[in-house]
Design an enzyme around this catalytic site. Structure first.
Site, mmCIF file in Angstrom:
data_model
loop_
_atom_site.group_PDB
_atom_site.id
_atom_site.type_symbol
_atom_site.label_atom_id
_atom_site.label_comp_id
_atom_site.label_asym_id
_atom_site.label_seq_id
_atom_site.Cartn_x
_atom_site.Cartn_y
_atom_site.Cartn_z
ATOM 1 N N THR A 189 -8.518 6.447 -5.091
ATOM 2 C CA THR A 189 -7.486 5.542 -5.920
ATOM 3 C C THR A 189 -6.096 4.380 -5.230
ATOM 4 O OG1 THR A 189 -5.845 7.372 -5.939
ATOM 5 C CG2 THR A 189 -7.364 6.780 -8.040
ATOM 6 N N CYS B 147 1.055 -1.517 0.194
ATOM 7 C CA CYS B 147 -0.071 -0.022 0.239
ATOM 8 C C CYS B 147 0.510 1.025 -0.243
ATOM 9 C CB CYS B 147 -1.241 0.186 1.188
ATOM 10 S SG CYS B 147 -1.280 1.243 1.704
ATOM 11 N N HIS C 154 -8.119 7.832 3.675
ATOM 12 C CA HIS C 154 -7.639 9.241 4.158
ATOM 13 C C HIS C 154 -8.779 10.610 3.739
ATOM 14 C CE1 HIS C 154 -7.439 7.607 0.143
ATOM 15 N NE2 HIS C 154 -7.308 8.669 -0.588
HETATM 16 P P1 5GP Z 1 -8.428 8.970 -3.661
HETATM 17 O O1 5GP Z 1 -7.973 9.218 -5.248
HETATM 18 O O2 5GP Z 1 -8.170 7.552 -3.329
HETATM 19 O O3 5GP Z 1 -9.416 9.605 -2.677
HETATM 20 O O4 5GP Z 1 -6.695 10.383 -3.712
HETATM 21 C C1 5GP Z 1 -5.426 9.431 -3.666
HETATM 22 C C2 5GP Z 1 -4.272 10.407 -3.453
HETATM 23 O O5 5GP Z 1 -2.959 10.237 -2.925
HETATM 24 C C3 5GP Z 1 -4.289 11.447 -4.983
HETATM 25 O O6 5GP Z 1 -4.706 12.706 -4.569
HETATM 26 C C4 5GP Z 1 -2.938 11.186 -5.302
HETATM 27 O O7 5GP Z 1 -2.514 12.213 -6.083
HETATM 28 C C5 5GP Z 1 -2.111 10.930 -4.268
HETATM 29 N N1 5GP Z 1 -1.204 9.996 -4.594
HETATM 30 C C6 5GP Z 1 -1.444 9.415 -4.885
HETATM 31 N N2 5GP Z 1 0.430 8.761 -4.618
HETATM 32 C C7 5GP Z 1 0.623 9.455 -3.802
HETATM 33 C C8 5GP Z 1 2.113 9.814 -3.323
HETATM 34 O O8 5GP Z 1 3.235 8.569 -3.889
HETATM 35 N N3 5GP Z 1 2.329 10.216 -2.630
HETATM 36 C C9 5GP Z 1 1.935 11.861 -2.588
HETATM 37 N N4 5GP Z 1 2.085 12.999 -1.877
HETATM 38 N N5 5GP Z 1 0.610 11.197 -2.818
HETATM 39 C C10 5GP Z 1 -0.028 10.308 -3.825
HETATM 40 ZN ZN ZN Z 2 -1.696 0.871 3.935
#
Ligand code: 5GP
Ligand code: ZN
Length: 114
Positions: free
Chosen positions: A95, A4, A100
């Protein structure tokens, strides 16, 4: 450790621009910011999926994440308002399968949330 990306960030295996840390919560800047302030707030513990997996056993961590959000908003001087978002499931744009919260601020966020 689960495979993860957020667990790896919490463990220091993947670097991040950290905004806040305590014993149970980590906050760091999103790699693809959607607002001038875009911080991800995570429980360090892996809570798979997202809001759908909040239970009596882990809900205190949600409170800790919101405490961190309030603290960050104060520290960063976010005066024009801020928004906290959590996406649950691919249909909502999730994603990363580790609970979070997105803390968004620094621009007019508008009234629509969909
Ligand atoms: P979700 O789309 O799941 O709500 O949010 C996941 C967020 O994690 C996205 O906004 C994406 O830009 C961020 N994210 C994904 N991989 C990384 C990473 O390796 N580092 C950081 N700082 N953000 C990440
Ligand atoms: Zn995790």
């Amino acid at each position: 450790m689960p495979d993860c990306v957020f667990c790896k960030i919490a463990a220091g295996e993947i670097p991040c621009r950290q905004a806040y840390e305590d014993d149970s919560v980590l906050a760091f800047y999103d790699i693809h910011p959607q607002a001038p302030v875009h911080i991800l707030i995570i429980p360090k513990a892996h809570i798979a999926c997202g809001a759908a997996e909040v239970t009596e056993e882990n809900s205190a961590l949600v409170g800790r994440c919101f405490e961190a959000a309030a603290r960050l908003a104060k520290e960063l001087g976010v005066t024009g308002g801020f928004r906290i978002v959590t996406n649950n499931g691919p249909g909502a744009g999730q994603t990363v399968s580790h609970l979070h919260f997105h803390l968004l601020a620094g621009r007019e966020l508008g009234l629509t949330m969909g």
